[in-house]
Design a protein around this motif. Structure first.
Motif, short mmCIF file in Angstrom:
data_model
loop_
_atom_site.label_atom_id
_atom_site.label_comp_id
_atom_site.label_asym_id
_atom_site.label_seq_id
_atom_site.Cartn_x
_atom_site.Cartn_y
_atom_site.Cartn_z
N ALA A 34 0.85 -1.19 0.00
CA ALA A 34 0.00 0.00 0.00
C ALA A 34 0.89 1.24 0.00
O ALA A 34 1.86 1.33 0.75
N GLU A 35 0.54 2.19 -0.84
CA GLU A 35 1.27 3.45 -0.93
C GLU A 35 0.31 4.61 -0.69
O GLU A 35 -0.82 4.62 -1.19
N ASP B 18 3.80 7.30 -9.31
CA ASP B 18 3.44 6.02 -9.91
C ASP B 18 4.21 4.83 -9.34
O ASP B 18 4.11 3.72 -9.85
N LYS B 19 4.94 5.04 -8.24
CA LYS B 19 5.77 3.95 -7.70
C LYS B 19 5.05 3.16 -6.60
O LYS B 19 4.31 3.71 -5.80
N PHE B 20 5.34 1.86 -6.60
CA PHE B 20 4.95 0.96 -5.51
C PHE B 20 6.24 0.30 -5.03
O PHE B 20 6.88 -0.45 -5.77
N ASN B 21 6.61 0.60 -3.79
CA ASN B 21 7.91 0.21 -3.27
C ASN B 21 7.84 -1.06 -2.42
O ASN B 21 6.82 -1.38 -1.83
N LYS B 22 8.98 -1.74 -2.39
CA LYS B 22 9.17 -2.91 -1.52
C LYS B 22 8.12 -4.01 -1.78
O LYS B 22 7.56 -4.60 -0.85
N VAL B 23 7.86 -4.27 -3.04
CA VAL B 23 6.97 -5.37 -3.42
C VAL B 23 7.70 -6.68 -3.20
O VAL B 23 8.85 -6.86 -3.63
N LYS B 24 7.05 -7.64 -2.52
CA LYS B 24 7.68 -8.92 -2.22
C LYS B 24 7.33 -9.96 -3.28
O LYS B 24 6.26 -9.93 -3.87
N PRO B 25 8.25 -10.91 -3.51
CA PRO B 25 7.96 -11.95 -4.51
C PRO B 25 7.04 -13.03 -3.94
O PRO B 25 6.97 -13.22 -2.72
N LEU B 26 6.37 -13.74 -4.84
CA LEU B 26 5.57 -14.89 -4.41
C LEU B 26 6.48 -15.98 -3.85
O LEU B 26 6.13 -16.67 -2.89
N ARG C 151 23.99 -16.02 -8.87
CA ARG C 151 22.57 -15.81 -8.60
C ARG C 151 22.38 -15.04 -7.30
O ARG C 151 22.77 -15.48 -6.23
N MET C 152 21.77 -13.87 -7.38
CA MET C 152 21.52 -13.03 -6.22
C MET C 152 20.24 -13.45 -5.49
O MET C 152 19.26 -13.85 -6.13
N GLU C 153 20.28 -13.36 -4.19
CA GLU C 153 19.07 -13.62 -3.41
C GLU C 153 18.06 -12.48 -3.64
O GLU C 153 18.42 -11.32 -3.67
N SER C 154 16.81 -12.84 -3.81
CA SER C 154 15.79 -11.82 -4.04
C SER C 154 15.43 -11.11 -2.74
O SER C 154 15.47 -11.70 -1.66
N THR C 155 15.10 -9.84 -2.85
CA THR C 155 14.65 -9.07 -1.69
C THR C 155 13.26 -8.52 -2.00
O THR C 155 12.26 -9.13 -1.68
#
Length: 311
Positions: A231-232, A265-273, A286-290
């Protein structure tokens, strides 16, 4: 110093009126009346921008954005369409009239809620029970480049849900058609918008025996938009134009056009499924996702209708 809601609106009305008619003296009485209104907002048009963004993890490179929603009904360039969901608002405000002023002014506080959903209607045939395809219309992937995906031959179905859905488990790294990439996956379920707005209107006076008169209004405030599970908060503005129809001395029906837009128009800190793990050994690249930063403009327009009750 504490200022009540009523004092705030009353002072705002006077300031607004003075702004529009600064040359008038106010020796004659000014009439204030409270009102309540309920709105239905049909957000039939939208200006939701193109989906864009990238991962925040240092070193992770987003090569392109893909999704299952496209004209060919397969994984490819992600271009979702949207449809209106529930949208409504309530207001409480004051109207002001002065004998020397033609028409009247209103100032109100508005709380509104609206939904914009991903349009999956007709994406699969009506008699098709393939719920997986329908679910896939909501999924979007930030596809990594080859170097930051690692070299492992993946088994998507067993242990690597973070592998792109275009992956072929049989693909060989040396095969140029191999697509065994790491993908930052998200679920796009549309937008949920809750906003608090302060609106100002001008109402044209009734002419003769007519019960119909136009109005115009503008408003500004703060909106909370939820998208991709984050939420922003942002500033927002809206414009309105329409007509009032008097159905009783203290009641009006209205219908008009409304445009609503959010700044930014930004949505920050979206987490991956699914979290992409850091690679080791041959997969050290391969980098760890954040999290990810997504850009998606939100603006809607359409018909509003409702009832205003004075008391």
């Amino acid at each position: 110093m504490n200022i009540s809601y009523k004092d705030f609106l009353s002072k705002g009305l006077v300031v607004t009126l003075l702004t529009f008619i600064p040359t008038h003296s106010f020796s004659a009485p000014v009439t204030l009346s409270k009102y309540f209104s309920a709105h239905y907002n049909g957000e039939f048009f939208n200006s939701i921008g193109e989906f864009d963004g990238k991962e925040d993890a240092n070193g992770a490179k987003t090569e392109k954005i893909i999704g299952y929603y496209n004209k060919n009904g397969e994984m490819g360039v992600y271009r979702p369409e949207y449809k209106a969901g529930l949208a409504a608002s309530i207001t409480h405000g004051y109207s002001i009239e002065h004998p020397d002023v033609s028409g009247g002014f209103r100032i109100e506080g508005e709380v509104l809620y609206s939904q914009i959903n991903v349009k999956d209607d007709g994406y699969v045939e009506k008699d098709d029970k393939d719920n997986e395809k329908r679910e896939m219309t909501n999924q979007v992937e930030l596809l990594r480049d080859d170097d930051t995906s690692g070299q492992t031959q993946f088994s998507r179905s067993l242990q690597n849900p973070w592998i792109t859905d275009t992956a072929d488990p049989r693909a060989n790294r040396n095969d140029p058609n191999g697509r065994n990439r790491a993908a930052f996956k998200m679920k796009n379920e549309g937008f949920n918008n809750v906003a608090g707005m302060l609106n100002v209107y001008y109402d044209w006076p009734l002419q003769g025996n007519s019960k119909v008169a136009p109005y115009v209004g503008i408003g500004g405030g703060v909106t909370r938009i939820e998208h991709l599970k984050v939420a922003e908060y942002a500033f927002a503005y809206q414009g309105k134009v329409g007509v009032n129809y008097t159905i009783a001395p203290n009641a009006k029906f209205f219908v008009g056009y409304r445009f609503f837009n959010r700044f930014g128009d930004k949505f920050n800190k979206v987490k991956p499924l699914y979290k992409i793990p850091a690679g080791t050994g041959a997969n050290a690249g391969r980098m760890e996702s954040t999290t990810a930063t997504i850009k998606n403009k939100f603006a809607v327009a359409g018909v509003e209708a409702g009832l205003v009750l004075h008391f």
